[in-house]
Each structure stands twice: as structure tokens, then as C-alpha cells.
Write a protein that holds these residues in place. Structure first.
Motif, mmCIF file in Angstrom:
data_model
loop_
_atom_site.group_PDB
_atom_site.id
_atom_site.type_symbol
_atom_site.label_atom_id
_atom_site.label_comp_id
_atom_site.label_asym_id
_atom_site.label_seq_id
_atom_site.Cartn_x
_atom_site.Cartn_y
_atom_site.Cartn_z
ATOM 1 N N TYR A 320 -30.011 -1.059 -9.285
ATOM 2 C CA TYR A 320 -31.006 -2.122 -9.142
ATOM 3 C C TYR A 320 -31.875 -1.855 -7.931
ATOM 4 N N GLU A 321 -33.174 -1.839 -8.157
ATOM 5 C CA GLU A 321 -34.141 -1.728 -7.077
ATOM 6 C C GLU A 321 -35.245 -2.729 -7.337
ATOM 7 N N SER A 322 -35.830 -3.190 -6.280
ATOM 8 C CA SER A 322 -36.961 -4.100 -6.439
ATOM 9 C C SER A 322 -37.787 -4.101 -5.182
ATOM 10 N N GLN A 327 -36.106 -11.912 -3.039
ATOM 11 C CA GLN A 327 -36.971 -12.911 -3.675
ATOM 12 C C GLN A 327 -37.308 -12.528 -5.107
ATOM 13 N N ALA A 328 -37.579 -11.227 -5.338
ATOM 14 C CA ALA A 328 -37.910 -10.787 -6.704
ATOM 15 C C ALA A 328 -36.708 -10.987 -7.625
ATOM 16 N N PHE A 329 -35.527 -10.604 -7.145
ATOM 17 C CA PHE A 329 -34.324 -10.771 -7.951
ATOM 18 C C PHE A 329 -34.077 -12.248 -8.238
ATOM 19 N N GLN A 330 -34.220 -13.077 -7.217
ATOM 20 C CA GLN A 330 -33.994 -14.506 -7.390
ATOM 21 C C GLN A 330 -34.970 -15.100 -8.389
ATOM 22 N N ARG A 331 -36.226 -14.669 -8.319
ATOM 23 C CA ARG A 331 -37.227 -15.181 -9.250
ATOM 24 C C ARG A 331 -36.865 -14.810 -10.695
ATOM 25 N N GLU A 332 -36.416 -13.570 -10.893
ATOM 26 C CA GLU A 332 -36.027 -13.147 -12.230
ATOM 27 C C GLU A 332 -34.806 -13.930 -12.721
ATOM 28 N N VAL A 333 -33.839 -14.134 -11.828
ATOM 29 C CA VAL A 333 -32.644 -14.883 -12.193
ATOM 30 C C VAL A 333 -33.008 -16.303 -12.595
ATOM 31 N N GLU A 334 -33.918 -16.910 -11.851
ATOM 32 C CA GLU A 334 -34.337 -18.277 -12.157
ATOM 33 C C GLU A 334 -34.995 -18.352 -13.531
ATOM 34 N N ALA A 436 -31.514 -6.331 -18.882
ATOM 35 C CA ALA A 436 -32.574 -5.340 -19.062
ATOM 36 C C ALA A 436 -33.830 -5.773 -18.325
ATOM 37 N N LYS A 437 -34.101 -7.054 -18.349
ATOM 38 C CA LYS A 437 -35.263 -7.589 -17.644
ATOM 39 C C LYS A 437 -35.076 -7.483 -16.134
ATOM 40 N N LEU A 438 -33.860 -7.773 -15.673
ATOM 41 C CA LEU A 438 -33.600 -7.737 -14.242
ATOM 42 C C LEU A 438 -33.740 -6.339 -13.662
ATOM 43 N N VAL A 439 -33.090 -5.366 -14.283
ATOM 44 C CA VAL A 439 -33.068 -4.044 -13.678
ATOM 45 C C VAL A 439 -34.404 -3.332 -13.818
ATOM 46 N N ASP A 440 -35.248 -3.811 -14.703
ATOM 47 C CA ASP A 440 -36.535 -3.163 -14.871
ATOM 48 C C ASP A 440 -37.677 -4.004 -14.324
ATOM 49 N N VAL A 441 -37.366 -4.920 -13.407
ATOM 50 C CA VAL A 441 -38.414 -5.762 -12.829
ATOM 51 C C VAL A 441 -39.429 -4.919 -12.064
#
Length: 610
Positions: A320-322, A327-334, A436-441
């Protein structure tokens, strides 16, 4: 007699009108909110004013009675205002609108939301005073109005909220005296305002690590800060010394510490919780190998038990990279947490540190469909045919929701029996749908790395790296074949019988030879309906066509499994197959190819590269 008939007719009309009044008012309130927020044309596109029931709309969650309970619109860039009509949603549990650019005042009508438990309007451009009517929200537990431009005093009415446990009013233009009762709230923050925190030394403008605001003893705070800083440095030094010493003396010592970079706070996004690293470390026995439930391309999954004895599954993401980090990970999780459906695995919470990304899910006691199919113990229970039918339909409904009712839609990209879990009632729950959405953000819409499992990957995804909802349809078709046969998508042991390695090719050959009984899982011991088996195989073969354009959408798959439209679709596909096979035979005669070569070409085209 006519008067009686007229009376009965009137009563029936009123009853009908009453049954439609609630969904109408709910939809009207949400459409008014969409309009007042100045939503762009590409935002909230499925919020349809002509649709009576808003429970299928994106970012809206309802209960079993189609009552709107949660509205979550996170960081969508709205520039408008809040609509007073939202106040008519008296059954609403949570309203989340943080990270937008909303202007204007908080409508006093929000005080009518008597069921509201969480209100989050953080990081907007709201002005005016906090309405005193919010004191009517007796069920309110979380009130977050930080980082706005609110002015005036804090209304005394907030002191009467019996269940309030988090009150965040920091970074506004509030002034005056803070009602003393509000200091008793377990987590509060009034910093960044022009407020008077009071003359008592025990009162602080923030409950945790906050600025003391109007405290008249700043020197004590500075001294305590310096002493605390030295204490932390000393503690870290001791921990590092112990770790190094233990490493050199070849013994293992468990040291549970919070990780640098972790923001250990609790944020309410509906039921979503932010866990601390230590919390999950303890729950999984320091991520012990004995607690590993499974491992895939996205990381390992561990069984865990929280402090309150709740059993959970903790997925520890890898690769996982972002660029936006936490914040990017949290936004995707939300965004993913908004996808709520009975056939989708519910996300409980998450954890982030500088180096770690973890997701927390409910523990599924019956594990995955794959484990139930392929880890059958002698004399042990098996998945009977009625259960397999329910799994097929439930999985289809879950994927249909991801593709057609989420905004933006979510593509799973790794649909297989191992990613379909079974709850205590053996109902299908699609897992890993957000990964898939998270790891490819960090990527564009053209995927540079194909994710999935060989044998389940659609041919166009394997060859081009571009995925769509139809790649999920292909994976779903292979999963149906797993359900029917109990076999893996790729099995090299079939070579011993001079058979096909790919399950799809194996089933297609037997279907052409009309050997349906040879396809079915022998563990079922003939306890199945052969017509239902044939129907499921037909749906599977329609889903696994080589061209993505020829595959049905998941909504069509649901209808076919329910007995609608399969015959017509199958007849159309058979015609295409006959035409294609005749073309192959023509080429065979022209170039004098062997039958086996033609068949292998067909298999590659339908199943993708090996």
C-alpha cells in the motif's frame, strides 16, 4: 349503502397516501439538500427526485423498513448551504458532511432531528451562531463543528444533552463563557476560539493534549510539557535498549507500544471506528501466525479478540502506497464504509500508522465458501444444494449493489469462492470488495498491475490491465462453477486424467457432451435438482464469455437466477457459439488443423492467458 362504500373507499385512499408519505418526505428532504449544496452534475447522480424511496441512493443507508438512518457526504467539494428540510428526517441517526466548502448557517430546524446520534460538519465554511435548538437532540452522542467560521456564544442548551460524549468546537470564532457543564464531557475541544475557559484550574479548553485556552497558569503548562517531553524521550530510550538487549541475547520479549505517526483518536462515521495499533496488536496476539485465517494478494487476515471479547478479522494490507498518506487512506475507507448491504462484509473500523494500514471486519464463524467446499472432513457437514443456491444469489446481489448502486461504483477485481464468506446462518457475504480500490488509490483508471487470482481473471483484464464491472462478472461465473463442482478454478491434477487444467474448459466440455451429473460435486451425493444445476451452469457460461460486451450485467444475473430471461439469453448465446464453431471448422478444413489445436484456441480465448 353508497355512503358506506364511499367511506371505505376514502379510508383506503388515506391509508395508501399515509404509506407513501414517509418515503416521499424523506426523498424530498434529501433532494432539497442536494439542491442547496449545489451538487455538480456528476455528483449524487442517482438521487432521483422521481424515485419515491431514497434507500437505493448513493451515500444513504436505511434500515429494514426503508427508513433513512445515515447520510454520509464526505469531502465532495460542495459549495452551497444546508437545507432546513433536512430537519424533517426525524429518524436519522447520523449526518456526516465533513471536508466540504459548505457556507451559510446551521439551520435551526436541525433541532428537530430527535433520533440523531452523530452530527459532523467539520472543515466547512459555516457562519453564524450555533443554534440553541441543537439542545433538543437528546440522543446526540457526537457533535463535531470544528474548523468553521461559527461565531457568538456556545448555547447553554448543549449542557442538557445527556448522552453527549464528544464535543468538538475548536477552530471557530466563538466567544464568551463556556457553560461549565460542558467540561464534564469526556472528550471536548474549545481551542482556537475567543472563549473564556473559566477561572478554575481544573477546567481546560481541551480534554486531551489540547491548548489550555484561557488558563491563567501558562507557566505550569509549559513546565509540564517540558517534563513530559523528557519523560517520553527517556521512555523511548529504555524501550529501544530493552529491544536491542533482547535481540543480542537471543530471547524474545513482547513490548506493546503505540507506533509513531499514529493518530489515536476516535472518529464517528456512522459505526466506523478508528483503532489504535496497540489495540489490534493485543487482539491478534502480536499478529501471531497461529491466528492467520488466510492470505491473499492484499495481505494476511488475522483472527482477533477485542478487549470487550468481540471477535474480529483484521486484514493487514501489503503493497500500500499513497501520496496523501493517512488522509488519502482514511478518505477511501470512509467512501467504502458507505457501501452497506446484507451481502457485503461490513467494515467495523481501521488503523493507520506511518507504515501500516489495517482494516477490521466482523469475524465470520463459517469462514469462506472455498473452505466449506474444499475442506470437508469425512462425515462432516457439507454445503448442501439449497445453501449453494442461496450463496449464488446472495453474492450476485452484493456485486449488483457495488456495480449499480454505489457512487462511484466499486469493482471487486478478485471475485472467487475464497472471498465470499458465510455468516452464522450461511448467508453469503462478499468480502474484500474495497481493497482493490484502496491499494490502487495512487493509480489512474488504467491499472498497471493486474490483481486477482489465476483462473478467475477475465481475459481482457489479463491482457490489457483494464478492469470493469464485466471483469467481476467473469470472476462470478467461475465462482458459480466452483459452487457446482466443488473444484478449484485451476487444478493440475486433472492432467492425470488427460483433462483440462482450467475448470471453465472442463465444464464446457462436459456440458457439450450433456454429462451434467459428471460436473456436480460428488459430496452432494445426488442430493440436488438437476434442472437447477443446469440453470446455474448456463448462467456461469454466460458470465464467462470471452468478450466482456457479451456478458450480462449483475442485475441481469440476479434476474436469471430468479428464473427470468435465462432461456432467451441462452438461446442467443448458443447461436453465437454454433456460428463460432462453424467458423473454426472452416478454418480447420482450410489449414488442415487438428481438432485439439482448435479446441485449445477456443479455451484460451474464453479463459484468458495461462
Amino acid at each position: 349503502m353508497s355512503l358506506k362504500m364511499e367511506f371505505v373507499f376514502t379510508v383506503l385512499i388515506l391509508a395508501c397516501l399515509q404509506s407513501f408519505a414517509l418515503p416521499d418526505s424523506q426523498g424530498d428532504a434529501l433532494i432539497a439538500l442536494k439542491t442547496s449544496l449545489n451538487a455538480a452534475n456528476d455528483q449524487l447522480v442517482n438521487w432521483n427526485p422521481d424515485q419515491v424511496n431514497p434507500c437505493t441512493w448513493a451515500n444513504v443507508r436505511c434500515d429494514a423498513n426503508n427508513i433513512v438512518r445515515h447520510v454520509t457526504l464526505l469531502a465532495m467539494g460542495f459549495t452551497g448551504t444546508l437545507s432546513p428540510k433536512v430537519g424533517t428526517l426525524k429518524s436519522l441517526f447520523s449526518l456526516q458532511l465533513p471536508g466540504n466548502h459548505i457556507t451559510g448557517e446551521i439551520p435551526k430546524e436541525f433541532g428537530n432531528l430527535i433520533s440523531l446520534e452523530s452530527l459532523d460538519l467539520t472543515n466547512n465554511n459555516l457562519t453564524g451562531e450555533i443554534p440553541s435548538s441543537l439542545g433538543n437532540l437528546k440522543a446526540l452522542q457526537f457533535l463535531t463543528l470544528s474548523q468553521n467560521k461559527l461565531n457568538g456564544t456556545i448555547p447553554e442548551s448543549l449542557s442538557s444533552l445527556p448522552k453527549l460524549i464528544i464535543l468538538q468546537l475548536d477552530s471557530n470564532d466563538l466567544s464568551g463563557q463556556i457553560p461549565e457543564h460542558l467540561f464534564k464531557i469526556s472528550k471536548h475541544n474549545f481551542t482556537g476560539n475567543n472563549l473564556n475557559c473559566g477561572i478554575k484550574a481544573s477546567l481546560s479548553c481541551a480534554s486531551e493534549n489540547g491548548d489550555s485556552g484561557g488558563s491563567n497558569k501558562p507557566n505550569i503548562g509549559v513546565i509540564l510539557g517540558i517534563v513530559g517531553g523528557f519523560a517520553v524521550i527517556l521512555l523511548l530510550g529504555v524501550v529501544l535498549f530493552i529491544l536491542c538487549k533482547g535481540r543480542h541475547k537471543d530471547y524474545k520479549r513482547e513490548v506493546f507500544v503505540d507506533v509513531a505517526g499514529e493518530v489515536d483518536r476516535r472518529i464517528a462515521f456512522g459505526q466506523l471506528k478508528r483503532f489504535s495499533w496497540r489495540e489490534l496488536q493485543l487482539a491478534t496476539d502480536n499478529f501471531s501466525d497461529k491466528n492467520v485465517l488466510g492470505q491473499g494478494g492484499f495481505g494476511k487476515v488475522y483472527k482477533g479478540v477485542l478487549a470487550d471479547n468481540t471477535k474480529v478479522a483484521v486484514k493487514r494490507l501489503t503493497d500500500y502506497e499513497s501520496p496523501g498518506g493517512d488522509q488519502a487512506f482514511q478518505r477511501e475507507v470512509e467512501m467504502i464504509s458507505v457501501a452497506v448491504h446484507r451481502n457485503l462484509l461490513r467494515l467495523i473500523g481501521f488503523c493507520t500508522t506511518n507504515r501500516e494500514r489495517l482494516l477490521v471486519y466482523p469475524f465470520m464463524q463459517n469462514l469462506s465458501v472455498a473452505s466449506c467446499l474444499r475442506e470437508v472432513k469425512p462425515g462432516g457437514p457439507i454445503l448442501d444444494w439449497p445453501t449453494r443456491k442461496r450463496v449464488a444469489l446472495g453474492t450476485a446481489r452484493g456485486l449488483e449493489y457495488l456495480h449499480e448502486h454505489c457512487n462511484p461504483k466499486i469493482i471487486h477485481r478478485d471475485v472467487k469462492a475464497a472471498n465470499v464468506l458465510l455468516d452464522e446462518d450461511f448467508e453469503a457475504v462478499v468480502g474484500d470488495f474495497g481493497l482493490a480500490k484502496l491499494v490502487d488509490v495512487r493509480k489512474t483508471n488504467v491499472t498497471t498491475q493486474v490483481r486477482g487470482t489465476m483462473g478467475h481473471i477475465a481475459p481482457e483484464y489479463l491482457s490489457t490491465g483494464k478492469s470493469s464491472e464485466r471483469t467481476d462478472v467473469f470472476g462470478y461465473g467461475i465462482m458459480l462453477l466452483e459452487l457446482v463442482t466443488g473444484q478449484r478454478a485451476i487444478d493440475f491434477s486433472r492432467l492425470e486424467e488427460e483433462d483440462d487444467v482450467l475448470l471453465l474448459d472442463h465444464v464446457k466440455k462436459l456440458e457439450r457432451e450433456k454429462k451434467l451429473d459428471a460436473i456436480v460435486d460428488p459430496n452432494l451425493s445426488k442430493n440436488y435438482d438437476i434442472q437447477e444445476v443446469e440453470m446455474m451452469i448456463k448462467v456461469a457460461l454466460l458470465c464467462t464469455q470471452s468478450s466482456p460486451e457479451d456478458r450480462p450485467a449483475m442485475s441481469e444475473v440476479v434476474r436469471m437466477l430468479e428464473g427470468e430471461g435465462l432461456a432467451e439469453r441462452w438461446e442467443e448465446w448458443q447461436h453465437i457459439e454454433v456460428t463460432r464453431r462453424q467458423e473454426y471448422e472452416r478454418l480447420q478444413r482450410r489449414f488442415d488443423w487438428g481438432e485439439d489445436s482448435v479446441y485449445n484456441q477456443d479455451a484460451i480465448e474464453l479463459s484468458g492467458g495461462r
